[in-house]
Design a protein around this motif. Structure first.
Motif, PDB file in Angstrom:
ATOM      1  N   GLY A 104       0.823  -1.208   0.000  1.00  0.00           N
ATOM      2  CA  GLY A 104       0.000   0.000   0.000  1.00  0.00           C
ATOM      3  C   GLY A 104       0.852   1.251   0.000  1.00  0.00           C
ATOM      4  O   GLY A 104       2.072   1.205  -0.215  1.00  0.00           O
ATOM      5  N   ARG A 105       0.225   2.373   0.265  1.00  0.00           N
ATOM      6  CA  ARG A 105       0.946   3.641   0.323  1.00  0.00           C
ATOM      7  C   ARG A 105       0.243   4.597   1.269  1.00  0.00           C
ATOM      8  O   ARG A 105      -0.949   4.446   1.580  1.00  0.00           O
ATOM      9  CB  ARG A 105       1.079   4.267  -1.061  1.00  0.00           C
ATOM     10  N   LEU A 106       1.002   5.595   1.703  1.00  0.00           N
ATOM     11  CA  LEU A 106       0.509   6.613   2.620  1.00  0.00           C
ATOM     12  C   LEU A 106       0.722   7.981   1.990  1.00  0.00           C
ATOM     13  O   LEU A 106       1.765   8.240   1.387  1.00  0.00           O
ATOM     14  CB  LEU A 106       1.260   6.531   3.948  1.00  0.00           C
ATOM     15  N   PHE A 107      -0.288   8.851   2.133  1.00  0.00           N
ATOM     16  CA  PHE A 107      -0.226  10.209   1.581  1.00  0.00           C
ATOM     17  C   PHE A 107      -0.460  11.201   2.704  1.00  0.00           C
ATOM     18  O   PHE A 107      -1.412  11.063   3.487  1.00  0.00           O
ATOM     19  CB  PHE A 107      -1.312  10.368   0.501  1.00  0.00           C
ATOM     20  N   VAL A 108       0.423  12.202   2.819  1.00  0.00           N
ATOM     21  CA  VAL A 108       0.303  13.244   3.842  1.00  0.00           C
ATOM     22  C   VAL A 108       0.381  14.598   3.154  1.00  0.00           C
ATOM     23  O   VAL A 108       1.295  14.837   2.355  1.00  0.00           O
ATOM     24  CB  VAL A 108       1.404  13.124   4.913  1.00  0.00           C
ATOM     25  N   ASP A 109      -0.567  15.486   3.455  1.00  0.00           N
ATOM     26  CA  ASP A 109      -0.629  16.799   2.804  1.00  0.00           C
ATOM     27  C   ASP A 109      -0.980  17.834   3.856  1.00  0.00           C
ATOM     28  O   ASP A 109      -2.023  17.740   4.511  1.00  0.00           O
ATOM     29  CB  ASP A 109      -1.696  16.772   1.705  1.00  0.00           C
ATOM     30  N   ILE A 110      -0.113  18.820   4.052  1.00  0.00           N
ATOM     31  CA  ILE A 110      -0.359  19.906   5.004  1.00  0.00           C
ATOM     32  C   ILE A 110      -0.106  21.224   4.292  1.00  0.00           C
ATOM     33  O   ILE A 110       0.959  21.416   3.685  1.00  0.00           O
ATOM     34  CB  ILE A 110       0.547  19.797   6.246  1.00  0.00           C
ATOM     35  N   GLY A 111      -1.072  22.135   4.339  1.00  0.00           N
ATOM     36  CA  GLY A 111      -0.896  23.394   3.632  1.00  0.00           C
ATOM     37  C   GLY A 111      -1.704  24.534   4.210  1.00  0.00           C
ATOM     38  O   GLY A 111      -2.734  24.317   4.875  1.00  0.00           O
ATOM     39  N   TYR A 112      -1.219  25.740   3.975  1.00  0.00           N
ATOM     40  CA  TYR A 112      -1.942  26.952   4.330  1.00  0.00           C
ATOM     41  C   TYR A 112      -1.985  27.830   3.077  1.00  0.00           C
ATOM     42  O   TYR A 112      -0.954  28.070   2.442  1.00  0.00           O
ATOM     43  CB  TYR A 112      -1.258  27.696   5.484  1.00  0.00           C
ATOM     44  N   PHE A 113      -3.169  28.301   2.719  1.00  0.00           N
ATOM     45  CA  PHE A 113      -3.380  29.012   1.463  1.00  0.00           C
ATOM     46  C   PHE A 113      -4.057  30.345   1.740  1.00  0.00           C
ATOM     47  O   PHE A 113      -5.111  30.392   2.392  1.00  0.00           O
ATOM     48  CB  PHE A 113      -4.251  28.173   0.525  1.00  0.00           C
ATOM     49  N   VAL A 114      -3.453  31.396   1.256  1.00  0.00           N
ATOM     50  CA  VAL A 114      -3.986  32.751   1.382  1.00  0.00           C
ATOM     51  C   VAL A 114      -4.454  33.206   0.007  1.00  0.00           C
ATOM     52  O   VAL A 114      -3.671  33.187  -0.946  1.00  0.00           O
ATOM     53  CB  VAL A 114      -2.928  33.730   1.928  1.00  0.00           C
ATOM     54  N   ASP A 115      -5.715  33.589  -0.109  1.00  0.00           N
ATOM     55  CA  ASP A 115      -6.266  34.089  -1.371  1.00  0.00           C
ATOM     56  C   ASP A 115      -6.908  35.446  -1.115  1.00  0.00           C
ATOM     57  O   ASP A 115      -8.050  35.527  -0.661  1.00  0.00           O
ATOM     58  CB  ASP A 115      -7.298  33.117  -1.946  1.00  0.00           C
ATOM     59  N   LYS A 116      -6.162  36.511  -1.391  1.00  0.00           N
ATOM     60  CA  LYS A 116      -6.686  37.855  -1.160  1.00  0.00           C
ATOM     61  C   LYS A 116      -7.725  38.272  -2.198  1.00  0.00           C
ATOM     62  O   LYS A 116      -8.466  39.228  -1.965  1.00  0.00           O
ATOM     63  CB  LYS A 116      -5.529  38.862  -1.144  1.00  0.00           C
ATOM     64  N   LYS A 117      -7.743  37.552  -3.329  1.00  0.00           N
ATOM     65  CA  LYS A 117      -8.738  37.830  -4.362  1.00  0.00           C
ATOM     66  C   LYS A 117      -9.243  36.494  -4.897  1.00  0.00           C
ATOM     67  O   LYS A 117      -9.017  36.113  -6.035  1.00  0.00           O
ATOM     68  CB  LYS A 117      -8.152  38.690  -5.480  1.00  0.00           C
ATOM     69  N   PHE A 118      -9.956  35.782  -4.035  1.00  0.00           N
ATOM     70  CA  PHE A 118     -10.477  34.461  -4.362  1.00  0.00           C
ATOM     71  C   PHE A 118     -11.753  34.603  -5.176  1.00  0.00           C
ATOM     72  O   PHE A 118     -12.666  35.340  -4.807  1.00  0.00           O
ATOM     73  CB  PHE A 118     -10.769  33.699  -3.066  1.00  0.00           C
ATOM     74  N   GLU A 119     -11.831  33.895  -6.295  1.00  0.00           N
ATOM     75  CA  GLU A 119     -12.972  34.038  -7.197  1.00  0.00           C
ATOM     76  C   GLU A 119     -14.256  33.509  -6.564  1.00  0.00           C
ATOM     77  O   GLU A 119     -14.272  32.425  -5.984  1.00  0.00           O
ATOM     78  CB  GLU A 119     -12.727  33.279  -8.507  1.00  0.00           C
ATOM     79  N   PHE A 120     -15.332  34.279  -6.700  1.00  0.00           N
ATOM     80  CA  PHE A 120     -16.655  33.825  -6.280  1.00  0.00           C
ATOM     81  C   PHE A 120     -17.673  34.342  -7.280  1.00  0.00           C
ATOM     82  O   PHE A 120     -17.907  35.541  -7.378  1.00  0.00           O
ATOM     83  CB  PHE A 120     -17.000  34.323  -4.869  1.00  0.00           C
ATOM     84  N   TYR A 121     -18.283  33.411  -8.050  1.00  0.00           N
ATOM     85  CA  TYR A 121     -19.207  33.779  -9.119  1.00  0.00           C
ATOM     86  C   TYR A 121     -20.650  33.398  -8.800  1.00  0.00           C
ATOM     87  O   TYR A 121     -21.521  33.537  -9.659  1.00  0.00           O
ATOM     88  CB  TYR A 121     -18.789  33.096 -10.429  1.00  0.00           C
ATOM     89  N   GLY A 122     -20.910  32.941  -7.593  1.00  0.00           N
ATOM     90  CA  GLY A 122     -22.267  32.571  -7.235  1.00  0.00           C
ATOM     91  C   GLY A 122     -22.510  31.082  -7.343  1.00  0.00           C
ATOM     92  O   GLY A 122     -21.615  30.298  -7.673  1.00  0.00           O
ATOM     93  N   PHE A 123     -23.748  30.696  -7.070  1.00  0.00           N
ATOM     94  CA  PHE A 123     -24.100  29.288  -6.997  1.00  0.00           C
ATOM     95  C   PHE A 123     -24.712  28.783  -8.303  1.00  0.00           C
ATOM     96  O   PHE A 123     -25.351  29.525  -9.047  1.00  0.00           O
ATOM     97  CB  PHE A 123     -25.108  29.054  -5.865  1.00  0.00           C
ATOM     98  N   ASN A 124     -24.511  27.488  -8.544  1.00  0.00           N
ATOM     99  CA  ASN A 124     -25.289  26.721  -9.527  1.00  0.00           C
ATOM    100  C   ASN A 124     -24.983  27.046 -10.986  1.00  0.00           C
ATOM    101  O   ASN A 124     -25.869  27.022 -11.844  1.00  0.00           O
ATOM    102  CB  ASN A 124     -26.789  26.872  -9.246  1.00  0.00           C
ATOM    103  N   GLY A 125     -23.718  27.331 -11.293  1.00  0.00           N
ATOM    104  CA  GLY A 125     -23.292  27.435 -12.681  1.00  0.00           C
ATOM    105  C   GLY A 125     -23.980  28.538 -13.450  1.00  0.00           C
ATOM    106  O   GLY A 125     -23.962  29.707 -13.046  1.00  0.00           O
TER     107      GLY A 125
END
Length: 464
Positions: A104-125
């Motif tokens: 088998g295998r093991l996966f480890v992911d640790i992160g911190y993400f800053v988005d000062k201009k994160f896209e938001f276009y509304g709900f439902n396409g």
């Protein structure tokens, strides 16, 4: 393109400096068999149409053991610190361990993400309208608890209407292990934790504007308790993996079906939910290992409970090839389509590529390959989120909005039914040892409502 050339040159020099001066051994394909440690420290220089130019540093560390599993490895560790010119920052480390869990295998992911201009276009396409270069600015009349009202002003080039501020911390541990003696079949288990901090846009040049995020908050489409959130996920799944190589496969199948339970025992806002995520990858050799036709189909749906909007944007897979795991649209799912523009409780997507390995060569004691990948992407919302509230939101807000045009606009609901969001393009890859992939991809949305320009994405790895 100068940035891309610089990146490739630095990659070559970095790996050349760390190339091991040992007696070479070759496999049946004439490739140098890598053994022991392989280091790749390099600056991160990239570009993403949604995020801007990227700069920073990262290091890729491989240990190939005695080389008997090459191009497989015992473990891989990656550390990256980088930023984009449009206001995003990445602090992340991830690792794959193939020598800890038997079969088998093991996966480890640790992160911190800053988005000062994160896209938001509304709900439902397509149900959420999009107005190019649109701004909603401050006027002198009161607007709910804001000190002034809002005015729709078309054509403002420096518009922050479709943006918000988002900070995300995530920690993921996932594993898979072979089931009995059944070849290629595994069970998977995972634990993930996310912390979200969401707010209106804080960049000074947009101080006199309201955003779609503001309007969603004031109309109640985004709840007050969705400004901050903690999500703890427990994952269980079945995985079938017959790919010949992990990062540059030429044949085989990958299938993952995962149930993710997210009990809300931290915030206690009642956002307990259960989701299902399924993906199927198929790699079909057309001309030996030189030309491969491949595709990915995927879907994610909420099966039970109430999901907050910030958790709905995440794709709950066991393992990730790309840094971002957001909803459909952008470099990881729908290339050429506006990032995160297709959001719903349920989303389905498809990616099709023809991978042509144009040339192979050896340089600085490494195995290299140049490849092209023409592509087609498609996706859509299959399970809506607060659609009835979205339809009614403008009626609640209309007394607070004035228009500087003869036409009045519904800023929440377009009246359109959802349908496929599609794009097409081509990519260029430089692949080292079938594991390290430098990628440049260019794609265009086939519907102007999804984006009019050519999307460009320079970074690492295939998307699947």
């Amino acid at each position: 393109m100068k940035k891309l050339v610089l990146t490739l040159l630095v990659v070559l020099l970095a790996f050349g400096a760390s190339a091991q001066k040992k007696e070479k051994t070759y496999n049946e394909n004439g490739e140098i068999i890598k053994k022991g440690w392989n280091f790749g420290p390099l600056p991160v220089v990239g570009y993403n149409s949604d995020l801007g130019f990227q700069y920073g540093a990262c290091v890729d560390i491989f240990n190939y053991g005695d080389g008997s599993k090459y191009p497989g490895y015992d473990f891989k560790i990656n550390v990256e610190v980088s930023a984009y010119t449009k206001g995003s920052s990445i602090f992340r480390t991830y690792s794959y361990w193939n020598n800890i869990i038997p079969r088998g295998r093991l996966f480890v992911d640790i992160g911190y993400f800053v988005d000062k201009k994160f896209e938001f276009y509304g709900f439902n396409g397509y149900a959420a309208p999009f107005y190019k270069d649109m701004a909603v600015r401050i006027s002198s009349e009161p607007f709910l608890d804001y000190p002034s009202g809002i005015v729709y002003e078309p054509g403002l080039k420096e518009s922050g209407f479709y943006a918000m501020d988002r900070r995300q911390f995530r920690a993921i541990v996932s594993m898979q292990q072979q089931i009995g003696n059944v070849e290629h079949l595994y069970y998977g288990l995972g634990l993930a934790y996310y912390n979200y901090t969401l707010d209106r846009l804080h960049l000074s040049k947009y101080d006199d504007q309201y955003t779609l995020y503001d309007l969603y908050q004031k109309s109640g489409l985004i709840r007050e308790d969705e400004r901050f959130g903690n999500v703890t996920e427990f994952k269980a799944g079945i995985i079938y993996d017959s790919k010949d190589f992990e990062n540059d496969p030429t044949r085989g199948v990958y299938f993952e079906a995962t149930l993710t339970a997210a009990p809300d025992f931290v915030d206690r806002h009642g956002y307990d939910h259960l989701t299902f995520t399924g993906v199927f990858h198929h790699y079909i050799p057309v001309v030996s290992d030189k030309l491969t036709f491949c595709y990915r189909v995927g879907a994610q749906n909420v099966l039970a409970g109430d999901i907050p909007f910030y958790a709905m944007m995440n794709t709950n897979l066991m393992f990730y090839k790309k840094i971002y795991t957001e909803a459909y649209g952008g470099s990881t799912t729908g290339r050429g389509i506006r990032r995160n523009s297709v959001i719903g409780q349920g989303v389905a997507w498809m990616n099709v590529e023809l991978r042509w390995r144009v040339a192979k060569f050896k340089f600085i004691n490494q195995n290299w390959c140049v490849a092209l990948n023409p592509m087609f992407d498609a996706g859509m919302v299959t399970q809506t989120f607060r659609l009835e509230e979205q339809k009614a939101a403008m009626e609640l807000m209309k007394d607070h909005i004035t228009y500087e045009t003869d036409e009045e606009y519904d800023l929440f609901y377009s009246g359109k039914d959802e349908s496929l969001h599609t794009s097409a393009g081509c990519g260029l890859k430089l692949i080292m040892n079938k594991n390290f992939v430098v990628s440049a991809e260019f794609a265009k949305a086939l519907n102007k409502a999804d984006g009019e320009g050519l999307g460009a994405y320079i970074g690492f790895n295939y998307i699947f």
